[in-house]
Design an enzyme around this catalytic site. Sequence first.
Site, short mmCIF file in Angstrom:
data_model
loop_
_atom_site.label_atom_id
_atom_site.label_comp_id
_atom_site.label_asym_id
_atom_site.label_seq_id
_atom_site.Cartn_x
_atom_site.Cartn_y
_atom_site.Cartn_z
N GLY A 42 0.87 -1.17 0.00
CA GLY A 42 0.00 0.00 0.00
C GLY A 42 0.90 1.22 0.00
CB THR A 43 1.50 3.78 -2.24
OG1 THR A 43 0.19 3.85 -2.80
CG2 THR A 43 2.28 2.70 -2.96
#
Lengths: 263, 225
Positions: A42-43
């Site tokens: 996830g960023t």
Amino acid sequence: MTFPLFTPDQDPGPSFLGLLERLGMAPPEFTGTLEADGITHGTTVLAIRTVDGVVMAGDRRAISGNFISHHSMEKVFPADRHSGIAIAGAAGPAMEMVRLFQLNLEHYEKVEGSPLSLEGKANQLSQMVRSNLSSALQGLGVVPLFAGWDERLEQGRLFQYDITGGRYEERRYATGGSGSLHSSTVIKLRHTPDLDFSTAVDIAVEALFEAADEDSATGGPDPVRGIYPVIATIGRDGFERMANEDVVARTTALLERLGDRSD
Amino acid sequence: MNMPLYVSPEQVMKDRADYARKGIARGRAAVASTYADGVLLCAENPSNTLRKVSEIYDRIGFMGVGKYNEFDQLRIAGVRHADLKGYSFSREDVDARWLANQYAQILGQYFTHEMKPLEVELLVAEMSPEVGDDRLFHLLYDGTVMDTTSHVVIGGEAEAIGARLDESWSAGLQLREAVQVAVGALAGSDRELVPDDLEVAVLARDGERRSFRRIEGDDLGGLLG
């Protein structure tokens, strides 16, 4: 599943993690090596402190190496009624950490009859991140942001973590994930001490937009699929996720404000 | 040679039942009833910290009367069991019937095999999203389970309170009426209970995931007034 009755000297107390450990149900520690490109990440997530409480936001992209693995991942969650958690890093362990953290807070509240203090919740999360360290060294690091309304101090508070479980309280804002550099620049330039929820939400939308503009791992607004960032406010009335239409309206307003960048 | 002392099993069971009943009868009673928008849990409890009514899971509530340390230990085990089950499977797989059966096993085990039976009477309530499907499980000190969809009294003077409740309770009451009926039955005709004497909570059918809400202080005063 046996009925969990304990003698006083064996009692795991109000902690759900302690209970899992006592019953031998704690998730096994990860050992060995992994190909980093195969792991979903996830960023970008961010949190902004305002006079009304804290705004949390996250983009929707998840990546494995240079592939986009999910277009609509959620990274901002309620931790309980008055706090929220946003995660960046290896998606699998991060989701499990969120689930266990939510359960741990609720379990404590039910067993003890009253909720943990905000400080206590932040420390619990710190221990959970710390216990993930051996996985983090294999590339499965999770770095959360935690924010909540402190009912004792009557204000919103915001905590950032590193992979060793280090806990840092931030006065103004915090960002995490691959797009953190670009998003934090936007917030830094526009943050004022008297920010309210509405302005902070606009800043959050813009910060994620600019991060997506510069960082390939951060997803921008996607009108084709109808996917927009997840934004939540945490104030005196607790955690509230913003309706998607509101986020769409604010994104549209931002695009109009930015104007034409074609030359 | 000494003759071993013989006591008939009937006598052992009777003595144990009397012992447990005496312990339970010393405590004050509690009432659970269904109403239009959920389940009402109402206990006479002058203490503000030692709770008789509590939350187990999203739609499951708990009431205990009798010996505090014994029913509180069972309450915590119930919370642990429900949270473990929800974690291992899913939140919707946690139900009150399973929990009530587990409690019945434990109570029965204590009653027949331990030195002394548990001096408690329990109620496990489950609110259903569908009107009319709420369930109340009533557990006795020896592990007997009974289930109903209307109302239950546990604790001392249960019969007299139950008779008063039978007269005034009806299906589909609004919260205010339901509270007044329950408190009226607990109090009887010759005394009046004020909010400080009571511990009241509901499992509210309002769409929230966690349905357990305490009703305290002025809110409770308003409903009684």
